[in-house]
Write a protein that holds these residues in place. Structure first.
Motif, PDB file in Angstrom:
ATOM      1  N   ARG A  19       0.818  -1.216   0.000  1.00 54.68           N
ATOM      2  CA  ARG A  19       0.000   0.000   0.000  1.00 54.68           C
ATOM      3  C   ARG A  19       0.851   1.265   0.000  1.00 54.68           C
ATOM      4  O   ARG A  19       0.305   2.376  -0.023  1.00 54.68           O
ATOM      5  CB  ARG A  19      -0.925   0.011   1.222  1.00 54.68           C
ATOM      6  N   GLU A 176     -15.449   0.974  11.615  1.00 54.28           N
ATOM      7  CA  GLU A 176     -15.506  -0.106  10.635  1.00 54.28           C
ATOM      8  C   GLU A 176     -16.943  -0.453  10.273  1.00 54.28           C
ATOM      9  O   GLU A 176     -17.265  -0.668   9.094  1.00 54.28           O
ATOM     10  CB  GLU A 176     -14.776  -1.333  11.193  1.00 54.28           C
ATOM     11  N   LEU A 180     -18.577  -0.249   6.524  1.00 55.13           N
ATOM     12  CA  LEU A 180     -19.086  -1.453   5.874  1.00 55.13           C
ATOM     13  C   LEU A 180     -20.518  -1.250   5.400  1.00 55.13           C
ATOM     14  O   LEU A 180     -20.909  -1.711   4.324  1.00 55.13           O
ATOM     15  CB  LEU A 180     -19.003  -2.642   6.824  1.00 55.13           C
ATOM     16  N   HIS A 210      -4.931   1.215   8.423  1.00 49.26           N
ATOM     17  CA  HIS A 210      -4.653  -0.053   7.745  1.00 49.26           C
ATOM     18  C   HIS A 210      -5.539  -1.175   8.267  1.00 49.26           C
ATOM     19  O   HIS A 210      -5.855  -2.117   7.523  1.00 49.26           O
ATOM     20  CB  HIS A 210      -3.171  -0.391   7.861  1.00 49.26           C
ATOM     21  N   ALA A 213      -8.474  -0.838   6.142  1.00 45.17           N
ATOM     22  CA  ALA A 213      -8.217  -1.400   4.816  1.00 45.17           C
ATOM     23  C   ALA A 213      -8.293  -2.923   4.850  1.00 45.17           C
ATOM     24  O   ALA A 213      -8.749  -3.548   3.884  1.00 45.17           O
ATOM     25  CB  ALA A 213      -6.854  -0.944   4.311  1.00 45.17           C
ATOM     26  N   ASP A 214      -7.876  -3.522   5.957  1.00 47.72           N
ATOM     27  CA  ASP A 214      -7.925  -4.975   6.081  1.00 47.72           C
ATOM     28  C   ASP A 214      -9.353  -5.484   6.260  1.00 47.72           C
ATOM     29  O   ASP A 214      -9.755  -6.466   5.639  1.00 47.72           O
ATOM     30  CB  ASP A 214      -7.092  -5.439   7.279  1.00 47.72           C
ATOM     31  N   ARG A 215     -10.110  -4.818   7.109  1.00 50.34           N
ATOM     32  CA  ARG A 215     -11.401  -5.362   7.546  1.00 50.34           C
ATOM     33  C   ARG A 215     -12.583  -4.814   6.766  1.00 50.34           C
ATOM     34  O   ARG A 215     -13.547  -5.533   6.496  1.00 50.34           O
ATOM     35  CB  ARG A 215     -11.600  -5.093   9.033  1.00 50.34           C
ATOM     36  N   GLU A 217     -12.261  -3.259   3.797  1.00 48.36           N
ATOM     37  CA  GLU A 217     -11.930  -3.246   2.371  1.00 48.36           C
ATOM     38  C   GLU A 217     -12.082  -1.849   1.768  1.00 48.36           C
ATOM     39  O   GLU A 217     -12.564  -1.676   0.660  1.00 48.36           O
ATOM     40  CB  GLU A 217     -12.770  -4.273   1.610  1.00 48.36           C
ATOM     41  N   ILE A 218     -11.695  -0.855   2.566  1.00 39.94           N
ATOM     42  CA  ILE A 218     -11.678   0.533   2.103  1.00 39.94           C
ATOM     43  C   ILE A 218     -10.235   0.992   2.135  1.00 39.94           C
ATOM     44  O   ILE A 218      -9.560   0.880   3.171  1.00 39.94           O
ATOM     45  CB  ILE A 218     -12.557   1.423   2.996  1.00 39.94           C
ATOM     46  N   LEU A 219      -9.731   1.485   1.007  1.00 42.10           N
ATOM     47  CA  LEU A 219      -8.353   1.982   0.977  1.00 42.10           C
ATOM     48  C   LEU A 219      -8.374   3.478   1.248  1.00 42.10           C
ATOM     49  O   LEU A 219      -8.821   4.269   0.416  1.00 42.10           O
ATOM     50  CB  LEU A 219      -7.700   1.707  -0.374  1.00 42.10           C
TER      51      LEU A 219
END
Length: 300
Positions: A19, A176, A180, A210, A213-215, A217-219
């Motif tokens: 990333r 999060e 989502l 981060h 981004a992992d959980r 799925e948003i960068l």
């Protein structure tokens, strides 16, 4: 949040490497004396935490080194990912711990974030920041400080992650969950995973970004080292044009300071004694990261 050890933090930096930017070149990791190294450069950029200070405490000798560089005719500046507090509060802290920087010599990721926001449509932003920091110096931004009310997370149009003081697992879960359910922009004013404090490494906004981004799925969009905007600000602030090859970036973190400096075309110095890599096998860390500074010194 204190207590992450350097090896764990480094392992996370390795995991999120894809990333981050790619360096345009690599250095040779030469050992040397800092004051000898700087002779070939016109502008010396310093990270703060781990290089000049640890938390609210100046690293011994750092202020003397800044004075020596000034006496040599070198231009100096701080390039910091410290985004939680307004510039004037930062200047007061530097003065209190013995540094003589002026405002134009301190460039922060907060400034890079605010510059980026001028190019985006107005939104109501949810703000990750310690409530004691407030929203001073955020201009006309429409913000609400995020705490423990889920309704506040659902009501905003985007999120600004600038300071992790007071952030909790519960608040991370709320962030999060709302993303989502309803994806929205996330801008990160401090990409650091950790920062050296007197009692250990603190978790910083990049750590939580981060995790998003992992959980979720948003960068997120990152503003600060190792990304280029803050370095562009530092060069623009200098009164005379300086070629990148005549700029030296000095930092304690391979994945922010050194990677960012290499990506910008600067020479780089990794400082090892007080920062995020303290206690690690430095040659091994460099080899595992694939990020090779030009020089390695224990301190400035």
């Amino acid at each position: 949040m204190i207590g992450v050890d350097p090896e764990k933090a480094f392992a996370v930096y390795l995991r999120i490497r894809d990333r981050l930017p790619r360096p345009v070149r690599q250095g040779a990791a030469q050992n040397g004396n800092f004051c000898d190294i700087v002779a070939d450069y016109d502008l010396v950029l310093f990270d703060a935490y781990g290089v000049l200070n640890v938390g609210e405490t100046a690293i011994p000798g750092a202020a003397d080194t800044i004075a020596a560089l000034r006496a040599m005719g070198k231009a100096v500046a701080v390039v910091s990912n410290s985004a939680a507090y307004p510039k004037m509060q930062m200047m007061e802290r530097y003065a209190r711990i013995g540094f003589d920087f002026v405002p134009d010599e301190v460039v922060t990721s907060r400034e890079a974030l605010l510059q980026s926001l001028t190019q985006k449509p107005p939104r109501r932003w949810g703000l990750m920041v310690d409530s004691s920091a407030g929203t001073d110096a955020l201009g006309d931004l429409n913000t609400v400080i995020l705490a423990d009310d889920a309704a506040a997370y659902n009501a905003v149009d985007g999120f600004l992650l600038v300071g992790a003081g007071g952030w909790t697992d519960q608040r991370q879960d709320l962030l999060e969950a709302t993303l989502l359910h309803n994806p929205r922009p996330v801008l990160v004013g401090n990409p650091d995973l950790v920062a050296p404090r007197e009692s250990g490494l603190s978790l910083e906004p990049g750590w939580f970004a981060h995790k998003l981004a992992d959980r979720a799925e948003i960068l997120p969009m990152f503003l600060g080292k190792p990304f280029p905007e803050v370095f562009d600000l530092a060069l623009a602030r200098h009164p005379q044009s300086v070629p990148p090859a005549r700029v030296l970036m000095v930092g304690d973190t391979l994945h922010t300071d050194i990677l960012g400096g290499l990506q910008a075309g600067f020479a780089t110095v990794l400082v090892t004694e007080h920062g995020s890599l303290a206690g690690l096998d430095i040659p091994d860390a460099i080899a595992r990261s694939g990020i090779v500074p030009d020089f390695v010194v224990p301190c400035i």
